[in-house]
Design a protein around this motif. Structure first.
Motif, PDB file in Angstrom:
ATOM      1  N   TYR A 190     -91.245 -57.283  52.591  1.00  0.00           N
ATOM      2  CA  TYR A 190     -90.301 -56.993  53.180  1.00  0.00           C
ATOM      3  C   TYR A 190     -89.100 -56.586  52.344  1.00  0.00           C
ATOM      4  N   VAL A 208     -87.948 -63.984  58.057  1.00  0.00           N
ATOM      5  CA  VAL A 208     -89.401 -63.859  57.233  1.00  0.00           C
ATOM      6  C   VAL A 208     -89.883 -65.208  57.100  1.00  0.00           C
ATOM      7  N   ASP A 234     -90.256 -54.690  58.962  1.00  0.00           N
ATOM      8  CA  ASP A 234     -89.940 -54.153  57.818  1.00  0.00           C
ATOM      9  C   ASP A 234     -88.326 -54.394  57.861  1.00  0.00           C
TER      10      ASP A 234
END
Length: 240
Positions: A190, A208, A234
């Motif tokens: 990421y 995340v 992403d």
């Protein structure tokens, strides 16, 4: 969770971004389970160690602008830094090559003092106007970070010491397509580019964390059987 941060000691937004990330982490419930590691990146690998030109003059020359314009740009950045509690002194800043500072950082990381040294180097450069290309100055900062001064000085005098570690970080950045810093990578997949607002970092941390900890969701696909899907995401922002 691991956050890798590619940055340079001559990059004002790297210091600003570092502070914003730290503020986000202070509000993140799982901050004790987050590891932050700084990686080397040189904005200007060909920069001289010593120069008689001021910071404003070097910026004007590099970006094809007037010195006055460079000063205005610096003032805008100084104000952004002040909002984060940082005191940038661009008028007295000493431009230099940062390669040795990066080599010293890898030595400090090996000794468990990477975080302490990184903070002190940024403060020394942007606030105290210290010459980060001067080995004696770097050794003093290393000592203030809890490292042995003479050992640090010996590392600095050996041009090959930790040089490959710096180049390894830079090659990794190149392979990821990193063109500017700061660049933050969470769990190696990421990415966040630039000194984004604190809330952006906080949102990314939570997103995340949730995705990494979320249990797989089973979907009944009828005759095709059972499948488990996890596409990930992403996080990519424009530089600040």
């Amino acid at each position: 969770m691991k956050i890798e941060v590619w940055s340079d000691y001559a990059c004002p937004f790297c210091y600003i971004g570092k502070r914003r990330l730290e503020k986000a982490l202070s509000q993140f419930a799982h901050r004790d389970q987050v590891q932050v590691e700084f990686k080397s990146f040189e904005l200007d690998p060909d920069a001289p160690r010593d120069t008689e030109k001021s910071n404003h003059e070097r910026l004007a020359e590099k970006y094809g602008m007037t010195v006055e314009k460079a000063k205005q740009m610096g003032e805008n950045i100084r104000q952004q830094a002040a909002d984060e509690g940082l005191d940038f002194q661009f008028d007295t800043l000493v431009p230099t090559n940062t390669f040795d500072a990066h080599r010293l950082t890898h030595f400090a990381k090996k000794k468990g003092k990477g975080q302490e040294l990184a903070e002190k180097l940024l403060y020394a450069y942007f606030t105290e106007s210290k010459h980060l290309g001067d080995h004696a100055v770097l050794a003093n900062i290393a000592e203030a970070s809890g490292l042995d001064r003479e050992e640090a000085l010996a590392i600095l005098k050996d041009d090959t010491a930790y040089a490959e570690e710096v180049r390894h970080d830079e090659r990794a950045a190149q392979q990821m397509g990193v063109r500017g810093v700061p660049f933050f990578v969470m769990n190696q997949k990421y990415g966040i580019s630039g000194a984004q607002p604190m809330q952006t970092f906080l949102n990314a941390l939570q997103k995340v964390w949730n995705e990494e900890k979320q249990a797989p969701v089973l979907q009944d696909l009828g005759d095709e059987g059972i499948a488990c899907g996890d596409e990930g995401c992403d996080i990519q922002n424009n530089p600040s």
